[in-house]
Motif scaffolding. Structure first.
Motif, PDB file in Angstrom:
ATOM      1  N   THR A 208       5.195 -13.766   9.835  1.00  0.00           N
ATOM      2  CA  THR A 208       4.058 -12.841   9.857  1.00  0.00           C
ATOM      3  C   THR A 208       4.495 -11.523  10.462  1.00  0.00           C
ATOM      4  OG1 THR A 208       2.578 -14.724  10.224  1.00  0.00           O
ATOM      5  CG2 THR A 208       1.695 -12.535  10.693  1.00  0.00           C
ATOM      6  N   PHE A 209       4.013 -10.391   9.912  1.00  0.00           N
ATOM      7  CA  PHE A 209       4.151  -9.118  10.621  1.00  0.00           C
ATOM      8  C   PHE A 209       2.824  -8.379  10.595  1.00  0.00           C
ATOM      9  CE2 PHE A 209       6.081  -8.604   6.412  1.00  0.00           C
ATOM     10  CZ  PHE A 209       5.622  -7.402   5.916  1.00  0.00           C
ATOM     11  N   SER A 210       2.537  -7.695  11.701  1.00  0.00           N
ATOM     12  CA  SER A 210       1.207  -7.138  11.910  1.00  0.00           C
ATOM     13  C   SER A 210       1.284  -5.972  12.878  1.00  0.00           C
ATOM     14  CB  SER A 210       0.271  -8.214  12.470  1.00  0.00           C
ATOM     15  OG  SER A 210       0.739  -8.669  13.729  1.00  0.00           O
TER      16      SER A 210
ATOM     17  N   ASN B 110       7.393 -12.223  13.341  1.00  0.00           N
ATOM     18  CA  ASN B 110       8.242 -13.382  13.583  1.00  0.00           C
ATOM     19  C   ASN B 110       8.757 -13.931  12.254  1.00  0.00           C
ATOM     20  OD1 ASN B 110       6.321 -15.718  12.667  1.00  0.00           O
ATOM     21  ND2 ASN B 110       5.065 -14.484  14.057  1.00  0.00           N
ATOM     22  N   ILE B 111       9.897 -14.616  12.309  1.00  0.00           N
ATOM     23  CA  ILE B 111      10.579 -15.155  11.129  1.00  0.00           C
ATOM     24  C   ILE B 111      10.773 -14.034  10.102  1.00  0.00           C
ATOM     25  CG2 ILE B 111      10.782 -17.153   9.596  1.00  0.00           C
ATOM     26  CD1 ILE B 111       8.652 -18.553  11.153  1.00  0.00           C
ATOM     27  N   LEU B 112      11.316 -12.934  10.584  1.00  0.00           N
ATOM     28  CA  LEU B 112      11.498 -11.735   9.769  1.00  0.00           C
ATOM     29  C   LEU B 112      12.912 -11.668   9.207  1.00  0.00           C
ATOM     30  CD1 LEU B 112       9.768  -9.175  12.153  1.00  0.00           C
ATOM     31  CD2 LEU B 112       8.774 -10.260  10.120  1.00  0.00           C
TER      32      LEU B 112
ATOM     33  N   GLY C 129      10.720  -7.093   5.540  1.00  0.00           N
ATOM     34  CA  GLY C 129       9.618  -8.030   5.642  1.00  0.00           C
ATOM     35  C   GLY C 129      10.020  -9.349   6.262  1.00  0.00           C
ATOM     36  N   GLU C 130       9.389 -10.410   5.824  1.00  0.00           N
ATOM     37  CA  GLU C 130       9.673 -11.726   6.377  1.00  0.00           C
ATOM     38  C   GLU C 130      10.594 -12.514   5.454  1.00  0.00           C
ATOM     39  OE1 GLU C 130       6.447 -14.850   4.996  1.00  0.00           O
ATOM     40  OE2 GLU C 130       5.554 -13.373   6.320  1.00  0.00           O
ATOM     41  N   HIS C 131      11.084 -13.644   5.972  1.00  0.00           N
ATOM     42  CA  HIS C 131      11.830 -14.566   5.120  1.00  0.00           C
ATOM     43  C   HIS C 131      10.859 -15.177   4.117  1.00  0.00           C
ATOM     44  CE1 HIS C 131      15.722 -14.463   7.014  1.00  0.00           C
ATOM     45  NE2 HIS C 131      15.181 -14.626   8.208  1.00  0.00           N
ATOM     46  N   GLY C 132      11.142 -15.041   2.839  1.00  0.00           N
ATOM     47  CA  GLY C 132      10.241 -15.553   1.820  1.00  0.00           C
ATOM     48  C   GLY C 132       9.202 -14.529   1.430  1.00  0.00           C
ATOM     49  N   ASP C 133       8.363 -14.911   0.496  1.00  0.00           N
ATOM     50  CA  ASP C 133       7.360 -14.003  -0.049  1.00  0.00           C
ATOM     51  C   ASP C 133       6.066 -14.074   0.754  1.00  0.00           C
ATOM     52  OD1 ASP C 133       9.050 -13.251  -2.126  1.00  0.00           O
ATOM     53  OD2 ASP C 133       8.368 -14.909  -3.396  1.00  0.00           O
TER      54      ASP C 133
END
Length: 218
Positions: A2-4, A117-119, A156-160
């Motif tokens: 997630t990013f915010s 996180n998990i970016l 962005g993050e890992h994955g879509d």
């Protein structure tokens, strides 16, 4: 994954949040705002109870730093949480629990805090923050959408991502903007299109509430 970010407009006093992630209904779980008070983001192993708790602490007069410290101290599972707080003066604070998965990223600036996180890399939050700060004369919602776009462009993050949300509060008890894209490919471009459709109508919806006699036909 997630990013915010939380943002404040010094010109209008609005507070806003934007968030994107790979799971559904992020707009119901991560961003919490109150007019004139500030905002809270709660993510990773998300505990939505922390949002209202943080807003109550801000209402009681706590600064962002003090509210965050109280949230962490009173949360037994804080090692799983990633939390950011912004108070009424635009001051910010954030917390990464030890079990929050990397890659983590955070940015603090004037009237903005961005995190994730998990970016894909550590550049995501700084890219979001810089985009938000680039043009303070733009509407707050536009600055928040540009920040999400910049975070995605930075890796962005890992994955879509499959979900995106835009929330802004102004003077009334109801949101000025509350737009969500859930379980969709390309949610950030879709959120951009939705915001551009809603933007010319936003003031009219407020006018309908406070002065229906002179409200526009929408």
């Amino acid at each position: 994954m997630t990013f915010s970010l939380l943002g404040r407009c010094a010109r209008t006093g609005q507070f806003g949040a934007a968030v994107t992630t790979s799971s559904i209904a992020v707009g119901t779980r991560v961003p919490f705002l109150a007019p004139g008070i500030g905002g809270v983001l709660t993510q990773h192993r998300t505990d939505p109870r922390l949002g209202p708790r943080g807003l109550d602490l801000l209402r009681s007069g706590c600064s962002a730093e003090n509210a965050l410290a109280a949230i962490v101290a009173s949360t037994p599972d804080h090692r799983w949480r990633q939390v950011a707080v912004m108070d009424g003066q635009g001051r910010t604070a954030h917390f990464d629990g030890e079990r929050v998965k990397p890659c983590r990223s955070v940015f603090h600036g004037t009237d903005v805090v961005a995190m994730g996180n998990i970016l894909a890399n550590e550049d995501v939050a700084p890219a979001m923050g810089r985009a938000f700060l680039a043009d303070p004369d733009l509407p707050l919602a536009e600055r928040l959408v540009r920040a999400l776009e910049a975070g995605e462009a930075a890796g962005g993050e890992h994955g879509d991502v499959m979900c995106a949300s835009l929330l802004v509060v102004d003077r009334e008890v109801f949101p000025y903007v509350d737009l969500r894209i859930d379980h969709a490919d390309g949610p950030i471009p879709k959120l951009r299109a939705l915001w551009e459709t809603y933007a010319p109508l936003a003031d009219g919806f407020v006018q309908r509430a406070i002065d229906p006699e002179d409200a526009p036909i929408i």
